[in-house]
Design a protein around this motif. Sequence first.
Motif, PDB file in Angstrom:
ATOM      1  N   MET A   1     -12.266  42.834  26.357  1.00 64.58           N
ATOM      2  CA  MET A   1     -12.263  43.962  27.304  1.00 64.58           C
ATOM      3  C   MET A   1     -11.507  45.217  27.121  1.00 64.58           C
ATOM      4  SD  MET A   1     -10.996  43.097  31.228  1.00 64.58           S
ATOM      5  CE  MET A   1      -9.236  42.982  30.612  1.00 64.58           C
ATOM      6  N   ASN A   2     -12.264  46.082  27.072  1.00 62.12           N
ATOM      7  CA  ASN A   2     -11.496  47.488  26.817  1.00 62.12           C
ATOM      8  C   ASN A   2     -11.682  48.379  28.004  1.00 62.12           C
ATOM      9  OD1 ASN A   2     -10.638  46.833  24.413  1.00 62.12           O
ATOM     10  ND2 ASN A   2     -12.693  47.446  23.497  1.00 62.12           N
ATOM     11  N   GLN A   3     -10.795  49.206  28.448  1.00 65.44           N
ATOM     12  CA  GLN A   3     -10.764  50.094  29.753  1.00 65.44           C
ATOM     13  C   GLN A   3     -10.985  51.368  29.305  1.00 65.44           C
ATOM     14  OE1 GLN A   3      -7.528  50.540  32.230  1.00 65.44           O
ATOM     15  NE2 GLN A   3      -8.403  51.439  33.740  1.00 65.44           N
ATOM     16  N   ARG A   4     -12.217  52.075  29.678  1.00 68.70           N
ATOM     17  CA  ARG A   4     -12.240  53.490  29.572  1.00 68.70           C
ATOM     18  C   ARG A   4     -12.605  54.405  30.747  1.00 68.70           C
ATOM     19  NH1 ARG A   4     -18.067  53.908  26.183  1.00 68.70           N
ATOM     20  NH2 ARG A   4     -18.373  52.847  28.162  1.00 68.70           N
ATOM     21  N   GLY A   5     -11.484  54.965  31.213  1.00 72.36           N
ATOM     22  CA  GLY A   5     -11.397  55.752  32.472  1.00 72.36           C
ATOM     23  C   GLY A   5     -12.202  54.806  33.502  1.00 72.36           C
ATOM     24  N   GLY A   6     -12.062  53.852  33.966  1.00 69.73           N
ATOM     25  CA  GLY A   6     -12.631  52.968  35.350  1.00 69.73           C
ATOM     26  C   GLY A   6     -13.729  52.233  34.638  1.00 69.73           C
ATOM     27  N   THR A   7     -14.073  52.348  33.433  1.00 69.66           N
ATOM     28  CA  THR A   7     -15.351  51.844  32.972  1.00 69.66           C
ATOM     29  C   THR A   7     -14.710  50.463  31.940  1.00 69.66           C
ATOM     30  OG1 THR A   7     -16.681  53.364  33.092  1.00 69.66           O
ATOM     31  CG2 THR A   7     -17.212  51.488  31.648  1.00 69.66           C
ATOM     32  N   TYR A   8     -15.113  49.194  32.257  1.00 70.01           N
ATOM     33  CA  TYR A   8     -14.606  47.988  31.433  1.00 70.01           C
ATOM     34  C   TYR A   8     -15.791  47.777  30.362  1.00 70.01           C
ATOM     35  CZ  TYR A   8     -10.011  47.225  33.663  1.00 70.01           C
ATOM     36  OH  TYR A   8      -8.824  47.427  34.106  1.00 70.01           O
ATOM     37  N   ASN A   9     -15.515  47.660  29.186  1.00 71.52           N
ATOM     38  CA  ASN A   9     -16.400  46.876  28.370  1.00 71.52           C
ATOM     39  C   ASN A   9     -16.097  45.579  28.057  1.00 71.52           C
ATOM     40  OD1 ASN A   9     -17.390  49.562  27.376  1.00 71.52           O
ATOM     41  ND2 ASN A   9     -15.741  49.358  25.600  1.00 71.52           N
ATOM     42  N   VAL A  10     -17.284  44.623  28.438  1.00 65.54           N
ATOM     43  CA  VAL A  10     -17.287  43.210  28.474  1.00 65.54           C
ATOM     44  C   VAL A  10     -17.686  42.813  27.037  1.00 65.54           C
ATOM     45  CG1 VAL A  10     -18.183  41.110  29.448  1.00 65.54           C
ATOM     46  CG2 VAL A  10     -17.799  43.242  31.033  1.00 65.54           C
ATOM     47  N   ASN A  11     -16.882  42.498  26.160  1.00 67.94           N
ATOM     48  CA  ASN A  11     -16.952  41.991  24.921  1.00 67.94           C
ATOM     49  C   ASN A  11     -17.062  40.510  24.905  1.00 67.94           C
ATOM     50  OD1 ASN A  11     -16.887  44.588  23.931  1.00 67.94           O
ATOM     51  ND2 ASN A  11     -14.289  44.348  23.806  1.00 67.94           N
ATOM     52  N   MET A  12     -18.039  40.355  23.772  1.00 68.89           N
ATOM     53  CA  MET A  12     -18.633  38.694  23.662  1.00 68.89           C
ATOM     54  C   MET A  12     -17.270  37.979  23.292  1.00 68.89           C
ATOM     55  SD  MET A  12     -20.944  36.792  23.490  1.00 68.89           S
ATOM     56  CE  MET A  12     -20.664  35.081  23.514  1.00 68.89           C
ATOM     57  N   PRO A  13     -16.788  37.012  23.827  1.00 66.64           N
ATOM     58  CA  PRO A  13     -15.835  36.249  23.469  1.00 66.64           C
ATOM     59  C   PRO A  13     -16.074  35.486  22.348  1.00 66.64           C
ATOM     60  CG  PRO A  13     -16.272  35.643  25.855  1.00 66.64           C
ATOM     61  CD  PRO A  13     -17.577  36.543  25.100  1.00 66.64           C
ATOM     62  N   ASN A  14     -14.988  34.921  21.670  1.00 66.36           N
ATOM     63  CA  ASN A  14     -15.146  33.928  20.468  1.00 66.36           C
ATOM     64  C   ASN A  14     -15.050  32.602  21.057  1.00 66.36           C
ATOM     65  OD1 ASN A  14     -15.015  32.420  18.218  1.00 66.36           O
ATOM     66  ND2 ASN A  14     -13.866  33.847  17.065  1.00 66.36           N
ATOM     67  N   PHE A  15     -16.146  31.689  21.313  1.00 66.40           N
ATOM     68  CA  PHE A  15     -16.238  30.365  21.606  1.00 66.40           C
ATOM     69  C   PHE A  15     -16.043  29.534  20.544  1.00 66.40           C
ATOM     70  CE2 PHE A  15     -18.680  32.642  25.125  1.00 66.40           C
ATOM     71  CZ  PHE A  15     -17.690  32.342  26.156  1.00 66.40           C
ATOM     72  N   GLY A  16     -15.326  29.901  19.303  1.00 61.53           N
ATOM     73  CA  GLY A  16     -14.936  28.988  18.301  1.00 61.53           C
ATOM     74  C   GLY A  16     -16.155  29.043  17.097  1.00 61.53           C
ATOM     75  N   ASN A  17     -17.229  29.888  17.415  1.00 60.52           N
ATOM     76  CA  ASN A  17     -18.342  30.083  16.301  1.00 60.52           C
ATOM     77  C   ASN A  17     -18.101  31.138  15.661  1.00 60.52           C
ATOM     78  OD1 ASN A  17     -21.078  29.429  15.201  1.00 60.52           O
ATOM     79  ND2 ASN A  17     -21.802  31.031  16.810  1.00 60.52           N
ATOM     80  N   LEU A  18     -18.555  30.980  14.210  1.00 59.56           N
ATOM     81  CA  LEU A  18     -18.087  31.929  13.252  1.00 59.56           C
ATOM     82  C   LEU A  18     -19.399  32.869  13.222  1.00 59.56           C
ATOM     83  CD1 LEU A  18     -16.100  30.137  10.648  1.00 59.56           C
ATOM     84  CD2 LEU A  18     -15.128  31.297  12.269  1.00 59.56           C
ATOM     85  N   GLY A  19     -20.453  32.285  13.646  1.00 63.27           N
ATOM     86  CA  GLY A  19     -21.829  33.257  13.511  1.00 63.27           C
ATOM     87  C   GLY A  19     -22.110  34.114  14.563  1.00 63.27           C
ATOM     88  N   THR A  20     -23.463  34.073  15.065  1.00 65.22           N
ATOM     89  CA  THR A  20     -23.734  34.586  16.122  1.00 65.22           C
ATOM     90  C   THR A  20     -23.990  33.774  17.423  1.00 65.22           C
ATOM     91  OG1 THR A  20     -25.818  34.639  15.541  1.00 65.22           O
ATOM     92  CG2 THR A  20     -24.804  36.496  14.782  1.00 65.22           C
ATOM     93  N   MET A  78     -21.802  44.429  28.034  1.00 69.97           N
ATOM     94  CA  MET A  78     -22.401  45.166  28.968  1.00 69.97           C
ATOM     95  C   MET A  78     -21.009  45.833  29.713  1.00 69.97           C
ATOM     96  SD  MET A  78     -22.418  42.421  32.334  1.00 69.97           S
ATOM     97  CE  MET A  78     -23.780  41.350  31.343  1.00 69.97           C
ATOM     98  N   THR A  79     -21.018  46.764  30.522  1.00 70.37           N
ATOM     99  CA  THR A  79     -20.001  47.428  30.988  1.00 70.37           C
ATOM    100  C   THR A  79     -19.950  47.344  32.593  1.00 70.37           C
ATOM    101  OG1 THR A  79     -21.219  49.669  31.643  1.00 70.37           O
ATOM    102  CG2 THR A  79     -20.114  49.384  29.554  1.00 70.37           C
ATOM    103  N   ILE A  80     -18.592  47.251  33.067  1.00 74.38           N
ATOM    104  CA  ILE A  80     -18.484  47.096  34.632  1.00 74.38           C
ATOM    105  C   ILE A  80     -17.518  48.392  35.004  1.00 74.38           C
ATOM    106  CG2 ILE A  80     -17.173  45.961  36.287  1.00 74.38           C
ATOM    107  CD1 ILE A  80     -18.036  43.321  34.719  1.00 74.38           C
TER     108      ILE A  80
END
Length: 82
Positions: A1-20, A78-80
């Motif tokens: 999650m990164n903040q950009r002026g009121g917009t958060y980037n929702v990044n894919m977490p790592n659930f322990g899988n090294l691939g996709t 996605m963004t929020i």
Amino acid sequence: MNQRGGTYNVNMPNFGNLGTYSVVEIFVQPGQVVAVEQPLLTVEANKTSSEVSAPVQGVVGTIMVSVGDEVYSGACVMTINT
């Protein structure tokens, strides 16, 4: 999650899988209000499903993935807008 002026980037977490991860289901639409920890989408890897939840409360902005897409951990899904 990164903040950009009121917009958060929702990044894919790592659930322990090294691939996709494969996007199985998307629960929200752009413009929809979401609460913290509300499920946003379901992904699958190695026959295990996991939910990606909202890290913040706000309004869904842009959804960068579609059902069937392959996503790497760390990729913005996605963004929020807060």
